[in-house]
Design an enzyme around this catalytic site. Structure first.
Site, mmCIF file in Angstrom:
data_model
loop_
_atom_site.group_PDB
_atom_site.id
_atom_site.type_symbol
_atom_site.label_atom_id
_atom_site.label_comp_id
_atom_site.label_asym_id
_atom_site.label_seq_id
_atom_site.Cartn_x
_atom_site.Cartn_y
_atom_site.Cartn_z
ATOM 1 N N GLY A 5 -0.952 35.677 -24.621
ATOM 2 C CA GLY A 5 -1.885 34.537 -24.664
ATOM 3 C C GLY A 5 -1.301 33.248 -24.126
ATOM 4 O O GLY A 5 -1.007 33.134 -22.935
ATOM 5 N N GLY A 8 -12.631 39.122 -39.407
ATOM 6 C CA GLY A 8 -12.658 38.793 -37.981
ATOM 7 C C GLY A 8 -11.274 38.583 -37.368
ATOM 8 O O GLY A 8 -11.142 38.159 -36.228
ATOM 9 N N ASP A 58 -2.468 48.524 -26.312
ATOM 10 C CA ASP A 58 -2.523 47.140 -25.834
ATOM 11 C C ASP A 58 -1.092 46.638 -25.552
ATOM 12 O O ASP A 58 -0.834 46.016 -24.526
ATOM 13 C CB ASP A 58 -3.221 46.276 -26.898
ATOM 14 C CG ASP A 58 -3.263 44.811 -26.520
ATOM 15 O OD1 ASP A 58 -4.055 44.450 -25.641
ATOM 16 O OD2 ASP A 58 -2.474 44.026 -27.094
ATOM 17 N N LYS A 93 0.678 45.515 -21.828
ATOM 18 C CA LYS A 93 1.442 44.281 -21.614
ATOM 19 C C LYS A 93 2.878 44.591 -21.185
ATOM 20 O O LYS A 93 3.462 43.891 -20.351
ATOM 21 C CB LYS A 93 1.396 43.430 -22.886
ATOM 22 C CG LYS A 93 -0.017 42.932 -23.208
ATOM 23 C CD LYS A 93 -0.141 42.410 -24.617
ATOM 24 C CE LYS A 93 -1.558 41.916 -24.910
ATOM 25 N NZ LYS A 93 -1.805 41.648 -26.325
HETATM 26 N N1 HSE Z 1 -5.951 42.279 -29.258
HETATM 27 C C1 HSE Z 1 -4.770 41.570 -28.881
HETATM 28 C C2 HSE Z 1 -3.882 41.367 -30.112
HETATM 29 C C3 HSE Z 1 -5.055 40.201 -28.316
HETATM 30 O O1 HSE Z 1 -4.242 41.757 -31.225
HETATM 31 O O2 HSE Z 1 -2.811 40.837 -29.928
HETATM 32 C C4 HSE Z 1 -5.459 40.235 -26.903
HETATM 33 O O3 HSE Z 1 -4.399 40.623 -26.074
#
Ligand code: HSE
Length: 447
Positions: free
Chosen positions: A151, A204, A218, A222
């Site tokens: 981020g 959320g 994920d 990255k």
């Molecule tokens: N879903 C990801 C997280 C955020 O939980 O870090 C977006 O990359």
């Protein structure tokens, strides 16, 4: 004016080709609307910082009805991505729809149409990066993706620019906030994986469909991006050994804590000469390691490189504003390129030849944490130790917990460094022993 100053003034006149840059945003969701809002509300602020007018030209989404917390003039809204891509006035296309299709086609078409592209789409870059980077090179256009990893933490620029003179030896990343939040809560409260996930989803903090997060995918997306940036090697998803956190129990987190370790979902890339090892899995870290104190939704990346030595980057890895901040930074970087040195494609990092081989997971060497569930009978520990010994695995410590009502006792071991294949072979045999009652739990350690 002396000759040097005259020269600079002249160079500026020639180089500055434009002072306004037109931006089209495709994807008007949570992140898209934050980017749009900032482009509209901070236009003057950006002009004062860069000397460039960042002008939002068009916003595209298939849903133009949902309410957003920004007002965009109707004439700037469209459902047709081709209107953005084919608008000759637009210099930069921001892709924020996510997923593979039609995001890939939108990016490829935009590059072919001579636009620079900014995206936050790590899934797409990890899966289809080859085609996309090739297209950018062929069209001499840039594709920037600071928001795709961690981020708001400027790790992409740090590796690509700040540490460009370095040779990297390892990267350890806590790259998924959802998994880190769940592990942190399990660790501080002793709660189960399922209950923390459910609560995080209802509040959320976690997506309704968190499977990419908790399965480690994920983080793997990255890691593929960071490996490419740091090691110049396009790593495919098949190259990365991936384990998620869904099988971690709070009891193992507690045993690890008793032994002085914290469990984190780590994305790891390590270089051994011309070989690269890439893996994502729950990992035991000593509790005094800096990454051990990264808790909740935060991300952190530890980097070891030959000139800068060890560095840690830490911050919010997701969320509207940190992600929008990274996207705006890419937009401004491109605006400088467009206005002061047009047509550079210096950001497309070429595949380098340094890494010849991705190490197979079987050949990875690590220290291990193993939790056996055994019947408390004479000789059980000896059987386990014997099988480990036959596979060349040396035990560094053993904790046998008190007998519980169901007679199955946890035996927790830490090993010295061993080869993954030997460890897996030994475990298969140990799990077949009559005295072992459940599948053993295995985690790897890092220093
Ligand atoms: N879903 C990801 C997280 C955020 O939980 O870090 C977006 O990359």
């Amino acid at each position: 004016m002396n000759t040097i100053l005259k020269g600079i003034a002249k160079a500026k006149e020639v180089v500055s080709v434009k002072s306004k840059v037109n931006v089209g945003v495709i994807g008007f969701g949570t992140i898209g609307s934050s980017v749009v809002k900032l482009l509209l509300e901070r236009r003057r602020f950006f002009r004062e910082r860069t000397g460039i007018e960042l002008n939002l030209s068009m916003v595209c989404d298939k849903d133009l009805k949902s309410r957003r917390d920004v007002n965009v003039p109707k004439v700037m809204l469209t459902k047709d991505a081709d209107r953005v891509i084919n608008d000759p006035e637009i210099d930069i296309v921001i892709e924020l729809i996510g997923g593979i299709h039609p995001a890939k086609e939108i990016i490829i078409k935009s590059l072919c149409a001579g636009k620079h592209v900014v995206t936050a789409n790590k899934y797409l870059l990890a899966a289809e990066g080859n085609d996309i980077f090739k297209q950018a090179e062929e069209n001499k256009r840039q594709i920037l993706f600071e928001a795709s990893v961690a981020g708001g933490v400027p790790i992409v620029k740090a590796i690509r620019e700040g540490m460009v003179a370095n040779s990297f030896s390892s990267i350890f990343g806590i790259l998924n906030g959802t998994s880190n939040y769940i592990l942190s809560r399990m660790s501080t409260e002793g709660s189960s994986f399922k209950s923390v996930l459910k609560e995080a989803q209802s509040k959320g903090y976690a997506e309704k469909d968190s499977s990419l997060d908790i399965k480690g995918l994920d983080s793997a997306h990255k890691l593929a991006i960071l490996s490419f940036l740091a090691f110049g090697k396009r790593v495919s998803m098949d190259d990365i050994h991936v384990e998620g956190i869904e099988k971690i129990s709070s009891i193992d987190i507690q045993y690890a804590a008793e032994l002085g370790y914290v469990v984190k979902l780590l994305a790891i890339a390590k270089r051994y000469g011309r070989e690269l090892e890439v893996r994502v899995h729950p990992t035991l870290l000593p509790s005094d390691n800096l990454l051990s104190s990264v808790s909740g939704i935060y991300n952190a990346i530890f980097i070891d490189a030959d000139l800068v030595g060890k560095q840690v980057f830490y911050g919010e890895g997701a969320g509207r504003l940190p992600t929008a901040s990274a996207i705006l930074s890419d937009i401004m970087g491109l605006a400088y390129t467009i206005c002061y040195c047009n047509e550079s494609n210096k950001y497309v990092a070429p595949d380098r030849a340094e890494i010849k081989k991705i190490r197979k997971m079987d050949d990875v060497r690590a220290r291990y944490y193993v939790h056996f569930s055994a019947i408390d009978k004479p000789g059980v520990l000896a059987q386990i130790a014997d099988l480990l010994g036959r596979h060349g695995i040396s035990i560094s410590s053993v904790v046998q917990k008190e007998r519980r009502a169901d007679q199955i006792i946890p035996i927790v071991m830490l090993t010295h460094e061993a080869r993954e294949k030997d460890m897996q072979d030994a475990l298969k045999k140990i799990d077949k022993l009559k005295t072992i009652k459940r599948k053993s739990v295995l985690m790897r350690l890092e220093r």
